[in-house]
Scaffold this active site. Structure first.
Site, PDB file in Angstrom:
ATOM      1  N   ARG A 269      58.020  11.560   2.570  1.00  0.00           N
ATOM      2  CA  ARG A 269      58.364  10.169   2.851  1.00  0.00           C
ATOM      3  C   ARG A 269      57.127   9.292   3.004  1.00  0.00           C
ATOM      4  O   ARG A 269      56.070   9.759   3.413  1.00  0.00           O
ATOM      5  CB  ARG A 269      59.174  10.076   4.157  1.00  0.00           C
ATOM      6  CG  ARG A 269      60.582  10.619   4.044  1.00  0.00           C
ATOM      7  CD  ARG A 269      61.235  10.680   5.409  1.00  0.00           C
ATOM      8  NE  ARG A 269      62.629  11.107   5.301  1.00  0.00           N
ATOM      9  CZ  ARG A 269      63.301  11.715   6.261  1.00  0.00           C
ATOM     10  NH1 ARG A 269      62.701  11.965   7.426  1.00  0.00           N
ATOM     11  NH2 ARG A 269      64.558  12.068   6.083  1.00  0.00           N
TER      12      ARG A 269
ATOM     13  N   ASP B 267      47.998 -13.501  28.475  1.00  0.00           N
ATOM     14  CA  ASP B 267      47.683 -14.915  28.278  1.00  0.00           C
ATOM     15  C   ASP B 267      48.747 -15.823  28.883  1.00  0.00           C
ATOM     16  O   ASP B 267      48.419 -16.858  29.474  1.00  0.00           O
ATOM     17  CB  ASP B 267      47.464 -15.224  26.793  1.00  0.00           C
ATOM     18  CG  ASP B 267      48.655 -14.863  25.922  1.00  0.00           C
ATOM     19  OD1 ASP B 267      49.485 -14.031  26.344  1.00  0.00           O
ATOM     20  OD2 ASP B 267      48.760 -15.402  24.806  1.00  0.00           O
TER      21      ASP B 267
ATOM     22  N   ASP C 105      48.138  -6.030  24.041  1.00  0.00           N
ATOM     23  CA  ASP C 105      47.805  -6.703  22.784  1.00  0.00           C
ATOM     24  C   ASP C 105      46.296  -6.878  22.599  1.00  0.00           C
ATOM     25  O   ASP C 105      45.836  -7.105  21.477  1.00  0.00           O
ATOM     26  CB  ASP C 105      48.459  -8.084  22.732  1.00  0.00           C
ATOM     27  CG  ASP C 105      49.972  -8.016  22.758  1.00  0.00           C
ATOM     28  OD1 ASP C 105      50.524  -6.933  22.475  1.00  0.00           O
ATOM     29  OD2 ASP C 105      50.608  -9.036  23.059  1.00  0.00           O
TER      30      ASP C 105
ATOM     31  N   GLY D 128      54.680  -8.401  30.046  1.00  0.00           N
ATOM     32  CA  GLY D 128      55.096  -7.089  29.562  1.00  0.00           C
ATOM     33  C   GLY D 128      54.470  -5.966  30.374  1.00  0.00           C
ATOM     34  O   GLY D 128      53.360  -6.096  30.887  1.00  0.00           O
TER      35      GLY D 128
END
Length: 416
Positions: free
Chosen positions: A182, A125, A149, A26
């Site tokens: 909201r 990873d 991540d 990514g």
């Protein structure tokens, strides 16, 4: 080509004449800093640095390329460290799953074609697992840790940039949340670890943060939502308020399963394509509100209730998706990216392969075997408990925080 009989830090014959630079997996902030740091250091050491485009797909197809981009001074000037993403391009390809029995010979032929002695590979990873694979097959390579991540054993470039972006998005969404009264749910990347949701949510003063490490107790979540949401609106002179949740895409429900709108669809590394956690959380909260007579009464007291039209508060989920990965890179990630890119080149030139750069500390290059670096690291639940004492909801009934005091002496190393 310089090769090694082993991996995981064995000393090989040196030195490098040319290296290839690969970014994989990514995209995120800091990758261009890795490329620039590697290119600049290669120049300083008399090594030719070339971009192998399109991640591992490019490595597999290298033998068919006519030319590679050479990172000389002029071309490197165009690599902007502050831009997220990578000038080298990406793909999600696992070499070992390519059904070509000659794949490693094909890769070696491509490397020989361009006289590349080693590879600097930046990724997470999955990318690191291929680094281990390549090193075992006699290809000199060093891993520069990259994943927003933050689930590697080391800090990984891109994490700080993602945390800052998540924090800004959540802060910005409070304006629309408060205007319309909201409950706002923000679903963010993270797959099976909740580091970026955790840190991004904390930085934005999120009321509730749901992470994969904790199975969601919806009764606990609903109690927290109701308490804060109702109090804020009822105590506001303009009857205005909001409640904000940050949800990691890999969060699990009571059955211990991941929420995924993609069914059994998986990527090339075998990971389920996660999507829909925010929507699932929204529908559960809305369902609990419809069954709660106190919500109906609250809507009437606050002046919002309209029969058959507006009977429960609005709950909205927002999925910023790739916006979290894109745009600009934090100063921390630029610094770290340059350091690990540079250090990776030095390790290769010093004859070290099959390792992950950990950091450059006091001028010392620290590294560890890539097989160990890519073992998944989860959020430490002791840290969760620490924030639960500040009344942040983590999808469970709060655990009691027991302080452990530790006096430190001497200089303190970086903590990320």
């Amino acid at each position: 080509m310089s090769t090694s009989k082993g991996y995981g830090g064995e000393i090989m014959g040196k030195r490098m004449k040319n290296i290839g630079i690969i970014t994989s997996g990514g995209d995120c902030g800091g990758l261009n800093a890795v490329v620039r740091g590697a290119a600049k250091t290669a120049m300083a050491r008399g090594i030719g640095a070339y971009i192998i485009p399109n991640g591992y797909a490019g490595l597999y197809n290298l033998v068919d390329f006519e030319r590679l981009v050479f990172l000389d001074e002029e071309r490197t000037d165009h690599v902007n460290s502050a831009f997220a993403g990578s000038d080298a391009g990406h793909s999600r390809v696992k070499i070992s799953k390519i059904p070509d029995p000659e794949k490693y010979d094909r890769i070696l032929l491509g490397l020989r074609k361009f006289n590349l002695d080693g590879l600097l590979i930046s990724g997470g990873d999955d990318t690191g697992s291929v680094v281990v694979d390549l090193a075992e097959n006699g290809i000199a390579c060093v891993h520069a840790p990259k994943t927003m991540d933050l689930d590697l054993q080391t800090y990984s470039v891109g994490g700080d940039s993602a945390i800052n972006k998540i924090s800004r998005i959540v802060e910005d969404l409070k304006t629309t949340g408060k205007t319309h009264n909201r409950v706002m749910i923000v679903e963010v990347f993270g797959r099976y670890a909740g580091h970026t949701a955790f840190r991004g949510g904390v930085a934005a003063d999120a009321d509730c943060i749901l992470i994969p490490e904790i199975t969601v107790d919806f009764e606990a979540v609903y109690y927290h939502v109701k308490h804060y949401y109702m109090r804020r609106i009822l105590n506001s002179d303009a009857r205005s308020g909001t409640y904000v949740m940050v949800v990691a895409e890999g969060v699990k429900g009571e059955d211990g399963k991941y929420f995924s709108d993609s069914g059994d669809s998986t990527d090339s590394f075998g990971h389920v394509r996660l999507a829909g956690a925010g929507r699932y959380i929204r529908t559960r909260i809305e369902g609990m509100m419809r069954e709660d007579p106190e919500i109906r009464q609250f809507m009437k007291v606050s002046g919002m209730f309209v029969p058959k039209v507006f009977e429960i508060p609005e709950v909205r989920e927002v999925v910023p998706g790739h916006i979290v990965r894109s745009g600009s890179t934090s100063a921390y990630d630029v610094n770290f990216g340059k350091e690990i890119g540079s250090a990776g080149v030095i390790l290769l030139d010093e004859g070290v392969s099959g390792v992950t750069v950990v950091e450059v500390h006091d001028g010392r290059i620290r590294y560890m075997p890539t097989a160990e670096a890519i073992v998944q690291r989860s959020v430490n639940l002791n840290e969760v408990t620490f924030y639960e004492q500040m009344d942040v909801c983590f999808g469970r009934r709060p655990q009691s925080y027991v302080p452990v005091l530790e006096e430190m002496t001497g200089p303190i190393e970086r903590f990320m």
